[in-house]
Design a protein around this motif. Structure first.
Motif, mmCIF file in Angstrom:
data_model
loop_
_atom_site.group_PDB
_atom_site.id
_atom_site.type_symbol
_atom_site.label_atom_id
_atom_site.label_comp_id
_atom_site.label_asym_id
_atom_site.label_seq_id
_atom_site.Cartn_x
_atom_site.Cartn_y
_atom_site.Cartn_z
ATOM 1 N N ASP A 60 0.833 -1.210 0.000
ATOM 2 C CA ASP A 60 0.000 0.000 0.000
ATOM 3 C C ASP A 60 0.865 1.255 0.000
ATOM 4 O OD1 ASP A 60 -2.569 1.571 0.601
ATOM 5 O OD2 ASP A 60 -1.334 2.025 2.359
ATOM 6 N N TYR A 61 1.924 1.241 0.782
ATOM 7 C CA TYR A 61 2.830 2.396 0.798
ATOM 8 C C TYR A 61 3.480 2.600 -0.569
ATOM 9 C CZ TYR A 61 6.869 5.298 1.911
ATOM 10 O OH TYR A 61 7.817 6.284 1.909
ATOM 11 N N LEU A 62 3.910 1.530 -1.198
ATOM 12 C CA LEU A 62 4.564 1.648 -2.507
ATOM 13 C C LEU A 62 3.586 2.134 -3.567
ATOM 14 C CD1 LEU A 62 6.752 -1.590 -2.479
ATOM 15 C CD2 LEU A 62 7.477 0.776 -2.040
ATOM 16 N N VAL A 63 2.353 1.681 -3.518
ATOM 17 C CA VAL A 63 1.356 2.140 -4.496
ATOM 18 C C VAL A 63 1.068 3.621 -4.302
ATOM 19 C CG1 VAL A 63 -1.051 1.898 -5.221
ATOM 20 C CG2 VAL A 63 0.325 -0.135 -4.801
ATOM 21 N N ARG A 64 0.903 4.049 -3.061
ATOM 22 C CA ARG A 64 0.665 5.474 -2.813
ATOM 23 C C ARG A 64 1.857 6.307 -3.241
ATOM 24 N NH1 ARG A 64 -0.177 6.783 2.755
ATOM 25 N NH2 ARG A 64 0.708 4.789 3.388
ATOM 26 N N LEU A 65 3.057 5.774 -3.050
ATOM 27 C CA LEU A 65 4.246 6.478 -3.508
ATOM 28 C C LEU A 65 4.271 6.591 -5.029
ATOM 29 C CD1 LEU A 65 7.028 7.742 -2.877
ATOM 30 C CD2 LEU A 65 7.985 5.424 -2.969
ATOM 31 N N ALA A 66 3.817 5.554 -5.734
ATOM 32 C CA ALA A 66 3.796 5.588 -7.199
ATOM 33 C C ALA A 66 2.717 6.525 -7.729
ATOM 34 C CB ALA A 66 3.587 4.175 -7.746
ATOM 35 N N LEU A 67 1.615 6.680 -7.006
ATOM 36 C CA LEU A 67 0.520 7.513 -7.486
ATOM 37 C C LEU A 67 0.706 8.993 -7.183
ATOM 38 C CD1 LEU A 67 -2.591 5.320 -6.540
ATOM 39 C CD2 LEU A 67 -1.559 5.638 -8.796
ATOM 40 N N THR A 68 1.596 9.322 -6.277
ATOM 41 C CA THR A 68 1.776 10.721 -5.918
ATOM 42 C C THR A 68 2.582 11.457 -6.975
ATOM 43 O OG1 THR A 68 2.454 12.217 -4.140
ATOM 44 C CG2 THR A 68 3.907 10.366 -4.627
ATOM 45 N N ALA A 69 2.378 12.763 -7.049
ATOM 46 C CA ALA A 69 3.081 13.570 -8.050
ATOM 47 C C ALA A 69 4.504 13.877 -7.611
ATOM 48 C CB ALA A 69 2.303 14.873 -8.305
ATOM 49 N N ASP A 70 4.684 14.310 -6.373
ATOM 50 C CA ASP A 70 5.995 14.657 -5.840
ATOM 51 C C ASP A 70 6.415 13.557 -4.860
ATOM 52 O OD1 ASP A 70 8.293 15.827 -4.972
ATOM 53 O OD2 ASP A 70 7.380 17.714 -4.326
ATOM 54 N N ARG A 71 7.224 12.622 -5.335
ATOM 55 C CA ARG A 71 7.609 11.481 -4.516
ATOM 56 C C ARG A 71 8.533 11.881 -3.370
ATOM 57 N NH1 ARG A 71 7.153 9.474 -9.725
ATOM 58 N NH2 ARG A 71 5.741 7.664 -9.914
ATOM 59 N N ARG A 72 9.406 12.859 -3.607
ATOM 60 C CA ARG A 72 10.295 13.300 -2.529
ATOM 61 C C ARG A 72 9.499 13.915 -1.388
ATOM 62 N NH1 ARG A 72 15.452 16.158 -5.669
ATOM 63 N NH2 ARG A 72 16.160 14.248 -6.753
ATOM 64 N N LYS A 73 8.533 14.723 -1.735
ATOM 65 C CA LYS A 73 7.695 15.326 -0.701
ATOM 66 C C LYS A 73 6.898 14.261 0.034
ATOM 67 C CE LYS A 73 4.112 18.815 -0.002
ATOM 68 N NZ LYS A 73 3.225 19.803 -0.662
ATOM 69 N N PHE A 74 6.429 13.254 -0.696
ATOM 70 C CA PHE A 74 5.665 12.173 -0.066
ATOM 71 C C PHE A 74 6.539 11.421 0.935
ATOM 72 C CE2 PHE A 74 4.129 7.808 0.166
ATOM 73 C CZ PHE A 74 2.774 7.997 0.402
ATOM 74 N N VAL A 75 7.776 11.158 0.564
ATOM 75 C CA VAL A 75 8.671 10.447 1.474
ATOM 76 C C VAL A 75 8.966 11.302 2.701
ATOM 77 C CG1 VAL A 75 10.984 9.472 1.727
ATOM 78 C CG2 VAL A 75 9.677 9.048 -0.361
ATOM 79 N N ARG A 76 9.154 12.625 2.493
ATOM 80 C CA ARG A 76 9.433 13.505 3.634
ATOM 81 C C ARG A 76 8.242 13.609 4.571
ATOM 82 N NH1 ARG A 76 11.571 16.978 -0.387
ATOM 83 N NH2 ARG A 76 9.715 18.296 -0.137
ATOM 84 N N THR A 77 7.049 13.700 4.018
ATOM 85 C CA THR A 77 5.859 13.861 4.852
ATOM 86 C C THR A 77 5.328 12.542 5.403
ATOM 87 O OG1 THR A 77 4.484 13.812 2.851
ATOM 88 C CG2 THR A 77 5.152 15.973 3.687
ATOM 89 N N HIS A 78 5.767 11.421 4.831
ATOM 90 C CA HIS A 78 5.317 10.109 5.303
ATOM 91 C C HIS A 78 6.523 9.261 5.736
ATOM 92 C CE1 HIS A 78 1.984 11.537 2.801
ATOM 93 N NE2 HIS A 78 1.200 10.716 3.471
ATOM 94 N N TRP A 79 7.461 9.901 6.410
ATOM 95 C CA TRP A 79 8.670 9.187 6.830
ATOM 96 C C TRP A 79 8.356 8.122 7.882
ATOM 97 C CZ3 TRP A 79 9.914 9.365 11.986
ATOM 98 C CH2 TRP A 79 9.303 10.378 12.737
ATOM 99 N N LEU A 80 7.304 8.345 8.676
ATOM 100 C CA LEU A 80 6.954 7.348 9.673
ATOM 101 C C LEU A 80 6.435 6.077 9.005
ATOM 102 C CD1 LEU A 80 6.892 6.970 12.719
ATOM 103 C CD2 LEU A 80 4.546 7.807 12.735
ATOM 104 N N ASP A 81 5.692 6.239 7.916
ATOM 105 C CA ASP A 81 5.242 5.064 7.166
ATOM 106 C C ASP A 81 6.432 4.294 6.596
ATOM 107 O OD1 ASP A 81 2.907 6.295 7.746
ATOM 108 O OD2 ASP A 81 2.151 6.416 5.706
ATOM 109 N N LEU A 82 7.418 5.035 6.096
ATOM 110 C CA LEU A 82 8.606 4.387 5.546
ATOM 111 C C LEU A 82 9.360 3.611 6.624
ATOM 112 C CD1 LEU A 82 10.518 3.918 3.176
ATOM 113 C CD2 LEU A 82 11.649 6.074 3.763
#
Length: 276
Positions: A60-82
């Protein structure tokens, strides 16, 4: 915009299935701990189910990462999920799978707008009590110096720890048990702060609402007062305008106070019966 919409649709569609998988994970985690007579086949099956649920959350995390426009921002804002996704891969400990799954479930539940704060806090309390009790029981039951031997002891210890009461009749003796205790204590303080802040926000909202209503009533009273003053001013102007007409009407009367006689006078009004 389409990517954001696709990500939102994915999160909305997968929310309930992932929460259902979290319940399956809870059952699979609890069975080998509660049922001490479980054979190796059942224990292996529960372990595989735990890894399967963790894999679903990782996918689920990988799919949401693939669907987002700015992947770097997604990783920064969802670092706890990572961290929750990577944590069980660092060392194959059962406790790490538990912590990571709890983090992922909490993150997904927090994204849901329809879940109210009260429901989230109650669910978090129940989940922490249950998983904290199971986790400390799994690591303390085999300890020679441990005093947490049954599920009842573990539940009592978790409740007193989360509420920061700490009677001391039961306490962990192993390193992992103390780590779990620290996590429960911090979680209990955090949840207590959330509840307190929620109650304070409710009171503030009520006070602000009453203040707004009071201001509206005050404004209505002021507006009514201004209207009354305007009406008084109009009445005064009308009186002043009608005053000269009244004076002319009074001045047109005879000195004796009677109305002036018409001219020429009529025959009946003459003293001698009329002119010759």
């Amino acid at each position: 915009m389409q990517e954001r919409t696709a990500q939102a649709q994915w999160e909305r569609r997968t929310q309930r299935p992932l929460l259902a998988l979290a319940v399956v994970f809870a059952v699979a985690y609890a069975v080998p701990i509660v049922d001490t007579s479980a054979d190796r086949a059942l224990t292996t099956l529960c372990t595989r189910v735990e890894w399967l649920v963790w894999g679903a959350f990782a996918a689920d995390y990988l799919v949401r990462l693939a669907l987002t426009a700015d992947r770097r921002k997604f990783v920064r804002t969802h670092w706890l999920d990572l961290c929750a996704v990577v944590l069980p891969m660092v060392q194959p400990l059962k406790l790490l799978r538990l912590v990571s799954t709890l983090l992922l479930v909490g993150r997904r539940a927090r994204m849901a707008s329809q879940i109210q704060m009260t429901t989230y806090v109650v669910g978090a309390v129940i989940g922490l009590l249950m998983f904290g009790s199971l986790a400390v029981l799994s690591v303390e039951r085999e300890s020679p110096d441990g005093n947490i031997r049954t599920l009842g002891d573990a539940l009592w210890w978790s409740f007193t720890t989360m509420t920061t009461v700490g009677y001391g009749d039961h306490s962990p003796t192993t390193g992992l048990g103390r780590i779990i205790a620290v996590g429960l204590m911090l979680s209990g303080i955090a949840l207590l702060g959330v509840v307190t802040a929620n109650i304070a926000a409710w009171f503030i909202e009520r006070f602000e609402k009453d203040d707004v209503e009071e201001r509206a009533q005050t404004a209505a009273i002021l507006a009514l007062t201004e209207e009354v003053r305007a009406l008084r001013a109009e009445v005064t102007v009308l009186r002043e305008r009608s005053a000269p007409h009244d004076c002319r009407a009074v001045g047109a009367l005879s000195p004796s106070g009677s109305a002036p006689q018409p001219w020429p006078p009529s025959a009946t009004d003459m003293p001698y019966g009329g002119p010759d």
